[in-house]
Design an enzyme around this catalytic site. Structure first.
Site, short mmCIF file in Angstrom:
data_model
loop_
_atom_site.label_atom_id
_atom_site.label_comp_id
_atom_site.label_asym_id
_atom_site.label_seq_id
_atom_site.Cartn_x
_atom_site.Cartn_y
_atom_site.Cartn_z
CG ASP A 1 -7.32 -0.86 4.09
OD1 ASP A 1 -8.44 -0.68 4.60
OD2 ASP A 1 -6.64 0.06 3.61
CG ASP B 1 -14.13 5.17 0.46
OD1 ASP B 1 -13.77 5.33 1.64
OD2 ASP B 1 -14.46 4.08 0.00
#
EC number: 4.3.2.10
Length: 266
Positions: A130, A11
């Site tokens: 998500d 990330d």
């Protein structure tokens, strides 16, 4: 049975690898190029690179960093974050990515998945979802059919900031129909918590789509990785925290999965 893949995830924001909990409280984990090289050397099957603030910041793709990462790894590299158009796919593939991951852009314009898949092939189009378990209030929300949403998971966009009201399982099925070759499924409830994957979510999506599902969000132990495959039905498992901070190596993860009877490339 095909070998199941272990995929470390980078990330990235501000040119650094970070890791948070439930998509917030980000903590620095290091330089993306160095970390990518380390995972390549450890025998990771693939690598995922997500620019986690590109969409919310309205920024362009960070091609120089992606090129540097791609030059260090000799395993498939998936890049996501800020991927909006078919042209973005071309630019990323040229920069060294093997697959590109759509998230918010697919929600805003689902046709982009058809177009990208038609042009470059489903094998290099990933859709990242998500998902967050509905609150009691969300369960009462009325759908277009006049019925309450009920228990399940909603899809969030913009780095987990915006509830789209889409059902995660139905959305995954639609994305596969439109040409996604893979679903990268993250449980926002479990992200960074180290409490294990949301196996009900993973299983529900795995059962609903004919394409591979990558389970993400919540790995705290090597057994969690195996559970994602054996109980969740995932084809690949993604983790960040347990690898970034040196708790376990990819090799140890593969060894444990093999001990659990999961086929892996050793």
């Amino acid at each position: 049975m095909l070998a199941k893949r272990i995929i470390p995830c980078l990330d990235v924001t501000g040119g650094r690898v970070v890791k948070g909990v439930n998509f917030v409280e980000l903590r620095d984990a290091g330089d993306p190029v160095e970390i990518a090289a380390r995972y390549n050397a450890q025998g990771a099957d693939e690598l995922t690179f997500l620019d986690i603030t590109a969409t919310s910041d309205g920024r362009d793709l960070i091609l120089p960093i992606i090129e540097s990462v791609a030059s260090q790894v000799f395993i498939p590299l998936t890049v996501g974050g800020g991927v909006r158009t078919v042209e973005d796919v071309r630019r990323l593939l040229n920069a060294g990515a093997d697959k590109t991951s759509f998230n918010s852009a697919a929600i805003a314009n689902p046709e982009v998945i058809n177009a990208a898949s038609d042009k470059y092939g489903a094998q290099c189009i990933v859709v990242a979802i998500d998902a967050k378990r509905r609150t009691a209030e969300d369960e009462q929300r009325m759908g277009a059919d006049g019925r309450a949403a009920g228990p399940g998971w909603d899809v969030y966009s913009h780095g987990g900031r915006k509830n789209t009201g889409l059902d995660a399982v139905q959305w995954a099925a639609e994305m596969a129909r439109r040409g996604a070759g893979e679903i990268l499924l993250t449980s926002m409830d479990r992200d960074g918590t180290k409490s294990g994957f949301d196996l009900k979510l993973t299983r529900a999506v795995s059962d609903a789509v004919p394409v591979p599902v990558i389970a993400s969000g919540g790995v705290g132990s090597l057994d969690d990785l195996a559970d994602g495959v054996t109980l969740g039905g995932a084809d690949a498992v993604l983790a960040a925290s347990i690898f970034h901070y040196g708790e376990f190596t990819v090799g140890q993860a593969k060894q444990r999965m093999a001990e659990r009877g999961v086929p892996v490339r050793l």
